[in-house]
Design a protein around this motif. Structure first.
Motif, PDB file in Angstrom:
ATOM      1  N   ALA A 174       0.861  -1.182   0.000  1.00  0.00           N
ATOM      2  CA  ALA A 174       0.000   0.000   0.000  1.00  0.00           C
ATOM      3  C   ALA A 174       0.895   1.229   0.000  1.00  0.00           C
ATOM      4  O   ALA A 174       1.960   1.217   0.607  1.00  0.00           O
ATOM      5  CB  ALA A 174      -0.909   0.009   1.228  1.00  0.00           C
ATOM      6  N   ASP A 175       0.451   2.287  -0.682  1.00  0.00           N
ATOM      7  CA  ASP A 175       1.293   3.483  -0.720  1.00  0.00           C
ATOM      8  C   ASP A 175       0.625   4.726  -0.151  1.00  0.00           C
ATOM      9  O   ASP A 175       1.210   5.800  -0.193  1.00  0.00           O
ATOM     10  CB  ASP A 175       1.841   3.743  -2.124  1.00  0.00           C
ATOM     11  N   THR A 176      -0.565   4.588   0.418  1.00  0.00           N
ATOM     12  CA  THR A 176      -1.201   5.690   1.152  1.00  0.00           C
ATOM     13  C   THR A 176      -1.869   5.127   2.395  1.00  0.00           C
ATOM     14  O   THR A 176      -2.282   3.961   2.413  1.00  0.00           O
ATOM     15  CB  THR A 176      -2.275   6.423   0.310  1.00  0.00           C
ATOM     16  N   TRP A 177      -2.002   5.979   3.408  1.00  0.00           N
ATOM     17  CA  TRP A 177      -2.706   5.536   4.610  1.00  0.00           C
ATOM     18  C   TRP A 177      -4.201   5.373   4.353  1.00  0.00           C
ATOM     19  O   TRP A 177      -4.835   4.497   4.937  1.00  0.00           O
ATOM     20  CB  TRP A 177      -2.440   6.480   5.786  1.00  0.00           C
ATOM     21  N   ALA A 178      -4.775   6.173   3.481  1.00  0.00           N
ATOM     22  CA  ALA A 178      -6.203   6.013   3.173  1.00  0.00           C
ATOM     23  C   ALA A 178      -6.453   4.642   2.556  1.00  0.00           C
ATOM     24  O   ALA A 178      -7.381   3.923   2.953  1.00  0.00           O
ATOM     25  CB  ALA A 178      -6.665   7.126   2.234  1.00  0.00           C
ATOM     26  N   GLY A 179      -5.624   4.272   1.588  1.00  0.00           N
ATOM     27  CA  GLY A 179      -5.773   2.959   0.963  1.00  0.00           C
ATOM     28  C   GLY A 179      -5.490   1.831   1.925  1.00  0.00           C
ATOM     29  O   GLY A 179      -6.194   0.812   1.934  1.00  0.00           O
ATOM     30  N   LEU A 180      -4.470   1.988   2.748  1.00  0.00           N
ATOM     31  CA  LEU A 180      -4.123   0.967   3.725  1.00  0.00           C
ATOM     32  C   LEU A 180      -5.238   0.785   4.746  1.00  0.00           C
ATOM     33  O   LEU A 180      -5.591  -0.340   5.104  1.00  0.00           O
ATOM     34  CB  LEU A 180      -2.813   1.333   4.424  1.00  0.00           C
TER      35      LEU A 180
END
Length: 194
Positions: A174-180
């Motif tokens: 994952a490369d963003t906290w929102a996506g994670l």
């Protein structure tokens, strides 16, 4: 090298929850600090706390909001920070977390901060705590966590890349906290939430 897409996982990576000895019945999240909560200044350093102004090191975008949401649900205050650090970096980490009101902003108890001296030492800490999900910016660390069923390689706080096709089937990138945060919420079945 191409950047791995958020949530991309190699085929066969779908996993059932770990039910091994010592596992808590509730989902428990473990999170690294450097490169996951605190942005790294470069891949040659474990953290950017080595500079002259460690408190000014930026947080990874979206980390406070994501962890506050995840701490409320689905992990219900079962979120632990597990970081490799010697005495100086551990002191800088505590200072940074306090300076940024991390514990108040996320709802993570201050007692849930754990330091280890070697990266591989995260494994026994995770096993003792019953961690079911772990987020780290280093694939070599995640490889040691064989009792943790859901392992996430976070690329948003570093300049790291995953070469195409090299992500093991036991890891999700994952490369963003929102996506994670979305991936973490979706990995916990509704029946296992508080």
């Amino acid at each position: 090298m191409a950047r791995q897409r958020v949530g991309q996982q190699r085929p066969g990576g779908t996993r059932a929850p770990y039910r091994g000895p010592g596992r808590q019945s509730s989902p428990t999240l473990g999170v690294d600090v450097g490169g996951v909560i605190v942005a790294l200044s470069g891949r040659d350093e474990d953290t950017s706390f080595f500079g002259s102004r460690p408190l000014e090191t930026p947080a990874v975008a979206g980390v406070f909001e994501a962890l506050a949401t995840l701490t409320a649900e689905p992990f219900a205050s079962r979120v632990h920070l597990v970081s490799k650090a010697g005495p100086k970096v551990a002191a800088n980490t505590r200072g940074w977390l306090t300076h940024h009101d991390f514990f108040d902003r996320t709802g993570i108890p201050e007692a849930n901060l754990h330091f280890v001296r070697e990266r591989r030492d995260k494994a026994p800490v995770c096993q003792r705590l019953g961690v079911t999900h772990f987020v780290d910016d280093r694939l070599d660390v995640l490889a040691h966590l064989d009792t943790v069923e859901h392992r996430y390689l976070f690329l948003g706080g570093t300049d790291a890349r995953v070469p195409d096709g090299s992500l093991p089937d036991w890891a999700t990138a994952a490369d963003t906290w929102a996506g994670l945060a979305t991936l973490l919420r979706e990995s916990v079945p509704v029946g296992e939430r508080p």
